[in-house]
Design a protein around this motif. Sequence first.
Motif, PDB file in Angstrom:
ATOM      1  N   PRO A 163      -6.941  -4.290   8.313  1.00 33.56           N
ATOM      2  CA  PRO A 163      -5.894  -4.747   7.381  1.00 33.56           C
ATOM      3  C   PRO A 163      -5.864  -6.261   7.273  1.00 33.56           C
ATOM      4  O   PRO A 163      -6.061  -6.974   8.265  1.00 33.56           O
ATOM      5  N   ARG A 164      -5.651  -6.725   6.060  1.00 30.39           N
ATOM      6  CA  ARG A 164      -5.578  -8.164   5.848  1.00 30.39           C
ATOM      7  C   ARG A 164      -4.218  -8.696   6.279  1.00 30.39           C
ATOM      8  O   ARG A 164      -3.184  -8.196   5.838  1.00 30.39           O
ATOM      9  N   VAL A 205       2.977 -11.825   8.976  1.00 26.29           N
ATOM     10  CA  VAL A 205       2.458 -11.556  10.314  1.00 26.29           C
ATOM     11  C   VAL A 205       2.840 -12.672  11.287  1.00 26.29           C
ATOM     12  O   VAL A 205       3.027 -12.429  12.492  1.00 26.29           O
ATOM     13  N   LEU A 206       2.973 -13.890  10.774  1.00 24.20           N
ATOM     14  CA  LEU A 206       3.376 -15.005  11.644  1.00 24.20           C
ATOM     15  C   LEU A 206       4.784 -14.779  12.183  1.00 24.20           C
ATOM     16  O   LEU A 206       5.061 -15.034  13.373  1.00 24.20           O
ATOM     17  N   ILE A 207       5.663 -14.278  11.329  1.00 23.52           N
ATOM     18  CA  ILE A 207       7.031 -13.994  11.779  1.00 23.52           C
ATOM     19  C   ILE A 207       7.028 -12.839  12.765  1.00 23.52           C
ATOM     20  O   ILE A 207       7.773 -12.844  13.764  1.00 23.52           O
ATOM     21  N   GLN A 208       6.183 -11.837  12.517  1.00 25.79           N
ATOM     22  CA  GLN A 208       6.132 -10.674  13.402  1.00 25.79           C
ATOM     23  C   GLN A 208       5.689 -11.067  14.808  1.00 25.79           C
ATOM     24  O   GLN A 208       6.303 -10.664  15.805  1.00 25.79           O
ATOM     25  N   PHE A 209       4.619 -11.848  14.891  1.00 27.19           N
ATOM     26  CA  PHE A 209       4.145 -12.235  16.221  1.00 27.19           C
ATOM     27  C   PHE A 209       5.059 -13.284  16.855  1.00 27.19           C
ATOM     28  O   PHE A 209       5.158 -13.358  18.082  1.00 27.19           O
ATOM     29  N   SER A 265       3.497  -1.964  10.054  1.00 28.02           N
ATOM     30  CA  SER A 265       2.910  -2.790   8.995  1.00 28.02           C
ATOM     31  C   SER A 265       1.399  -2.645   8.931  1.00 28.02           C
ATOM     32  O   SER A 265       0.820  -2.643   7.834  1.00 28.02           O
ATOM     33  N   TYR A 266       0.730  -2.517  10.076  1.00 30.09           N
ATOM     34  CA  TYR A 266      -0.733  -2.573  10.100  1.00 30.09           C
ATOM     35  C   TYR A 266      -1.388  -1.356  10.738  1.00 30.09           C
ATOM     36  O   TYR A 266      -2.607  -1.341  10.911  1.00 30.09           O
ATOM     37  N   GLY A 267      -0.612  -0.343  11.098  1.00 29.43           N
ATOM     38  CA  GLY A 267      -1.202   0.880  11.612  1.00 29.43           C
ATOM     39  C   GLY A 267      -1.846   0.695  12.975  1.00 29.43           C
ATOM     40  O   GLY A 267      -1.443  -0.171  13.768  1.00 29.43           O
ATOM     41  N   THR A 269      -0.662   5.580  14.824  1.00 31.28           N
ATOM     42  CA  THR A 269      -1.370   6.727  14.242  1.00 31.28           C
ATOM     43  C   THR A 269      -0.501   7.468  13.229  1.00 31.28           C
ATOM     44  O   THR A 269      -1.031   8.041  12.268  1.00 31.28           O
ATOM     45  N   ILE A 270       0.807   7.450  13.423  1.00 27.66           N
ATOM     46  CA  ILE A 270       1.697   8.060  12.418  1.00 27.66           C
ATOM     47  C   ILE A 270       1.567   7.314  11.098  1.00 27.66           C
ATOM     48  O   ILE A 270       1.508   7.923  10.018  1.00 27.66           O
ATOM     49  N   VAL A 271       1.495   5.983  11.170  1.00 29.91           N
ATOM     50  CA  VAL A 271       1.324   5.188   9.951  1.00 29.91           C
ATOM     51  C   VAL A 271       0.000   5.534   9.281  1.00 29.91           C
ATOM     52  O   VAL A 271      -0.079   5.730   8.059  1.00 29.91           O
TER      53      VAL A 271
END
Length: 539
Positions: free
Chosen positions: A188-189, A194-198, A233-235, A283-285
Amino acid sequence: MIDARLLRRTLTDRRVLYGLIFLLAYVALDYASYVKPYRGLGITPWNPPPGLSIALIFLGGVFYTPFVLIAPALADAVVRGAPLGAKLELILSLALGATYLAGGLALKRIDTFDPRFRFVRDALTLIGVSVSAALAAAALYVFILRHSGTIFQNEVVAVAWRAAVGDIIGILVITPIVLLAFTFRPWPRPEPLVLIQFASLLGALGIVFGYQEATAFQLFYLLFLPLLWIALSYGPPGAAVGLLLIQLGLIVGAEIRFGPDPGLGALQVLMIALAITGLIVGTIVAEREDTAARLRDQQASINRALRLRSAGEVAATIAHEINQPLTALSTYAGIAAKAMEDGRQDLLARALDKIRMESARANEVLRGIRELLRQGTLRKRNVDLKDKLAELETLLREDLEKKGIRLVIDVDPNFPIIRADGVQLQQAIHNLIVNGAEAILGAGRTGTIEAAVEVSANDDVVIEVQDDGPGFPPGFDVNEPAPFTTTKPEGSGLGLAVARSIAEAHGGSLSIVTSPRGARVVLKLPIEREGDEQDRKRH
């Protein structure tokens, strides 16, 4: 021809190189995770090397058996100086390596296991294998240590527990990220979010270890929030990366705040719960995305069936409408021939007039079919083809990437605003891209589709779509692609015909070229710039 022996030797040399890289990585992971060991043994709260061994065997097979068997002894020698002696270290290495080898082979033999973790069963399978392998390794480990007198009887349970739980955590964290790195395509791109997530993940770690009034790991549950956010968000890839970062943060944080006794048992149990939760959510995602893709495919199949049904109805209408004038033409031709033999000029004139009328009627039927393929009249407006192609790329890219097809769209940065029917031009390009994708998939391969738009030296709009599929077969009419004629098993035969009709409706043309690389379809349209309409009105 390439010598078979040389080829086998080259492949063997490459695998040996991979094996040496594995040994280096194994030792590096053992060194990095050697914190808070039990009595100087290789028993730590997080033991990632077994996860690396299982991933290697799953990906590479039994060829790497020697590397997996000697890796624990090599790590003990390099990291801890082989404190148990060479003989005992070798015995432990063979026992532990054999257990990890069995775990990797067991995972490889499970036909339903997908290393991309596309289904919940994949996460559950890895959990089952990791628990089984870790318990077996811990049992052998304490048995050998107890038999050699290295540990006392009252230490057996503690040693076995710490060894097993450390291995489970290591396998659940390392094996998924290694398998995904080699099998998951495309990754995934990352989005700006993603910056906020990490950052939230690091913030949660800071609260867990920085809130002085909390007891050890009292606020551990806060780590579930950013992990679930990233996994949703990214599986699977997001879950794997998030788990790795959390594990590193926990080890460093526990060392800094809690010193030699941070409550390792609680830390390990919490980490296992976090790893299992992250993997299952990831895996659900993935499973949800696969379900959505299947629904889209089913909808596309329904749409194709409806198009085919419509095509059948149109074909029946054509047969019915054309049959009548053709029958009449045959009848009146016979009458005209008879009138000519009998010298009846009046009857001949009437018969010829009827033939003309029936011919005009047949022409009107064909004109109606052509209008059907034109999809209505043109509505020319100012169009930015760059925006239209960007919309098309957004619409198609995700689905094509999941099928292993890369879409590349290139538009001249200086391409002007033109007057055209943007919807129909977009539909024409859409048809050509979908045709190329279906051709590539029908050949059982992956590939690339390139769409380019530019202004030619003759001041024409040139839209070119190139794929690296099998191309058009011999005998296919590249100059006049007939509607309802297709080279693909599931095609409706309308795509090229519609694209050609749209090009001609704009005063242009469609050309097809088959090359060894695949098929290339080019639409040329006379350019009509944004200001041309105003100039015409002034004059």
